[in-house]
Design a protein around this motif. Structure first.
Motif: not given
Length: 577
Positions: A64, A529-530, A544, A546, A560-561
Motif C-alpha cells: 500500500r 488505497d491507491r 480513500r 485507510l 478495510d485498513s
C-alpha cells in the motif's frame, strides 16, 4: 539506531509498503519502525528488522501507498461543522442548485426541526450563483419559517441570508446605514432591506444577536470536524479566524488528550468590516494566545482580511478595466494600507505569524508592502507570514514572496474556469481573468506554497484529493466542456504532495518534527488505497485513506485498513485494539 531513540526495540513496524517520504535524499522506502511516536528507522524491509523485539507489533502493508500526514493550512473548523454539517445543510454549491431546490431543502429542514438552535433557524451553505448579484430575499424565508429568526450563511462565509424576524431583532430598516466595509442589500424601489447582508460587518448586524455556543457544544463540533479531517489523512491544520471561545474549546480538548491534530489558530486582528479604531492589538492577541497555548495547540497566530469575496464583488483590484453596474459594491480594501503596515509590524514584533486574506491583486500588493514594512522595522523575524487565496497578482509582485519570505495557502479547487469567471471577466477583463490562480508561476518564483481547503467556503468537504485532480488538470469536473484553464499553471503530483505535507508543516513552524517521513520525525502517516503518483484524475475523486497515524497512534482507520483486515493476513496491532 537513532541516538535519541535509544537501543530498545520499537513499538511498531510497518513493512512491505510504498512510502513516499517527501524527503529528496530518500524519496521512497519500504518500511518504517516507530518508537514512542517517532520514526526510529526509515528504509528497506531489512533495515527495520533489528528494531523488532518480542513485544513489537509488525504490520504487513501489502504494497500500500503511504505518504506523510497532511496539513491543511486554511480551515474554518467550528463554522464548517456547525453550518455545513449540524444545522440545515443546503445542497452542495458546486452543483448549482436552483432556487426551488434550495427552498424545498429549507422547508424540509424546518419541518423536521433541523437547524433550530436557541430559537433561531440556522444553516448553510448556499451558493450566491443561484440567486444572482441581487441576492436572496427575506420573503422566501418568511413564507417557510414565519416569525422564527433565520440566518443562513453563503458558501463563502462572506454573506448571510436572513428573514424579516431577524432584521427586526437587529433593528434594521430602510433608515439603517450600511456598516463600514459591508452592505445591507436594499430593494431598488422601496429602499427596504432585502434580507441579504454582505461581508462580515453586514452579517454581524444580525449575527451578534444569535446566542453564543456553549463550551461543550464547541468542543463537540471541533472534535467531530477533526475526526472528519483525520479520515482524509489530515493531521494538522491552521484555523483561519479564531475567537477566544474557539481557543477555549481546542485548549480543553488538548488538555483532555482529545485533540487529534496539530493546530495553529489564526486569531482575528481585523475582519472584513471591522472598525479600524476597534482593532485588537498584537499585545492583546499574544496575551490571549498565552492563556490557551498548550501541547498540540499553538495559539500564537493572527489573521487579517484585506479584501472581500469574488461572488459579492468586494475584491480589491489594481484597476477595473470595464466598470459595471451592480446592486452594491465597495470594490476596495477592507483596511487602509498604512493601518495594515502598522498591524503587521506590531504582530511580527510580538512573534505572531499573520495570515492575510487577499483575493485581488491590489490586496496582495498591499499585504506584501505591509510585510516589507515589518521586515524593515523589525528585521527578519523568521516568521512565516502568509497570504491566503492569492487568486490574482500583478507580474511584478510574484517574485516578492520569496524575497520577503511570505508563504501562500492556496485552494486547489480554485484552479479552473468555474463560475467566478462569469462575474469577474466583465470587471477585470478577459486577459486578466485568464491569468488567475498562477500557482505554478508562484512556485517557480521560489514561493513556499501550501494547500488550504478553506472548508466550508466554496468546497463542501475538507477532502484534499479532488482538488489535486483540478490543480493537475486545470479542468472543472462539474463543467468539463469548458476545457483546460490556463494550462501552463498545471501542477504535477510531485509538486502537489509536498504542498500538502512538508510545505504546510513549514508554514505552521512544524517542519523540523513533521511533514515528511524521515528518521527522528514524528510518525505522522496516511495509508491510502491507491498510489497518487500512478492515479488518473478520476481516481483522485475516489481516493480513500485507510489509516491515519499521528505520533504513531491511529486517529482514523477505515474498515478495510491494513490494521483491520486479518482475512488478508493483516492483523490489528494489539496496542490499537
Amino acid at each position: 539506531m537513532n541516538e535519541h531513540l535509544g537501543e530498545v526495540a520499537c513499538d511498531l513496524v510497518l513493512r512491505n509498503g510504498k512510502f513516499y517520504t517527501v524527503n529528496p535524499e530518500q524519496p521512497w522506502a519500504e518500511a518504517v519502525a516507530i518508537k514512542e511516536g517517532r520514526l526510529a528507522r526509515v528504509g528497506a524491509n531489512a533495515h527495520v528488522e533489528e528494531c523488532i523485539g518480542p513485544h513489537t507489533e509488525v504490520v504487513d502493508l501489502d504494497g500500500r501507498f503511504v505518504m506523510p500526514g497532511i496539513y491543511d493550512t486554511h480551515v474554518h473548523l467550528i463554522t464548517a461543522v456547525q453550518y455545513a454539517r449540524s444545522l440545515c445543510q443546503l445542497p452542495d454549491p458546486p452543483t448549482l442548485p436552483t432556487i426551488d431546490v434550495c427552498l424545498a431543502t429549507i422547508r424540509e429542514c424546518f419541518e423536521q426541526g433541523r437547524g433550530i438552535e436557541d430559537g433561531w433557524f440556522l444553516g448553510g451553505v448556499w451558493s450566491p450563483f443561484t440567486f444572482g448579484m441581487e441576492g436572496p430575499r427575506k420573503e422566501m424565508l418568511d413564507e417557510i419559517v414565519g416569525d422564527v429568526p433565520a440566518f443562513l450563511v453563503d458558501m463563502t462565509i462572506h454573506a448571510a441570508w436572513v428573514n424579516s424576524a431577524a432584521l427586526r431583532i437587529a433593528g434594521i430598516d430602510k433608515s439603517t446605514p450600511d456598516p463600514q466595509y459591508g452592505v445591507i442589500a436594499r430593494d431598488p424601489e422601496t429602499g427596504e432591506a432585502t434580507g441579504y447582508l454582505v461581508e462580515y460587518s453586514g452579517m454581524a448586524l444580525v449575527g451578534r444577536h444569535i446566542p453564543k455556543l456553549p463550551l461543550v457544544r464547541r468542543m463537540a463540533l471541533a472534535e467531530r470536524g477533526i475526526a472528519e479531517m483525520n479520515a482524509y489523512g489530515v493531521i494538522g491544520f491552521s484555523e483561519a479566524g479564531s475567537e477566544e471561545a474557539d481557543l477555549a474549546a481546542l485548549n480543553r480538548l488538548a488538555r483532555d488528550g482529545r485533540l487529534n491534530a496539530r493546530v495553529l489558530t489564526r486569531n482575528l486582528a481585523v475582519q472584513a468590516g471591522s472598525i479600524e479604531e476597534d482593532l485588537v492589538s498584537a499585545e492583546q492577541i499574544a496575551s490571549v494566545a498565552a492563556k490557551y497555548n498548550t501541547g498540540r495547540l499553538n495559539a500564537f497566530g493572527a489573521k487579517v482580511y484585506v479584501d472581500g469575496s469574488s461572488q459579492n464583488d468586494t475584491v480589491a483590484f489594481l484597476d477595473r478595466s470595464t466598470p459595471v453596474e451592480l446592486p452594491y459594491l465597495y470594490e476596495d480594501l477592507t483596511i487602509t494600507p498604512e493601518k495594515l503596515k502598522q498591524v503587521v509590524t506590531d504582530l511580527d514584533r510580538n512573534g505572531l505569524p499573520i495570515m492575510m486574506h487577499c483575493i485581488g491583486d491590489k490586496a496582495a500588493r498591499v499585504a506584501l508592502d505591509a510585510v516589507e514594512a515589518a521586515r524593515k522595522a523589525n528585521g527578519n523575524s523568521g516568521l512565516h507570514h502568509c497570504i491566503t487565496h492569492a487568486f490574482f497578482h500583478s507580474d511584478e509582485d510574484i517574485p516578492r514572496y520569496a524575497q520577503l519570505g511570505v508563504s501562500l495557502s492556496i485552494q486547489t479547487w480554485a484552479s479552473t474556469d468555474f463560475d467566478y469567471g462569469e462575474i469577474l471577466t466583465p470587471i477585470i477583463g478577459e486577459e486578466r481573468w485568464k491569468k488567475a490562480f498562477p500557482y505554478k508561476t508562484l512556485m517557480n518564483a521560489g514561493a513556499l506554497v501550501s494547500v488550504g481547503s478553506d472548508w466550508p467556503c466554496v468546497t463542501a468537504s475538507v477532502n484534499p484529493f479532488p482538488g489535486l485532480a483540478m490543480a493537475s488538470t486545470r479542468i472543472d469536473p462539474f463543467y468539463p466542456e469548458r476545457g483546460v484553464f490556463n494550462e501552463e499553471e498545471k501542477l504535477t503530483m510531485e509538486e502537489l504532495i509536498p504542498m500538502l505535507t512538508i510545505h504546510g508543516a513549514e508554514m505552521m513552524g512544524l517542519d523540523e518534527i513533521s511533514g515528511s517521513i524521515e528518521q527522528g520525525k514524528s510518525a505522522d502517516l496516511a495509508v491510502l488505497d491507491r498510489n497518487l503518483l500512478e492515479c488518473e484524475p478520476a481516481g483522485l475523486f475516489e481516493t480513500r485513506v485507510l489509516l491515519t497515524l499521528l505520533e504513531g497512534r491511529p486517529v482514523h482507520h477505515a474498515e478495510d485498513s491494513p490494521m483491520l483486515a486479518p482475512a488478508e493476513g493483516l492483523k490489528t496491532p494489539e496496542m490499537w485494539r
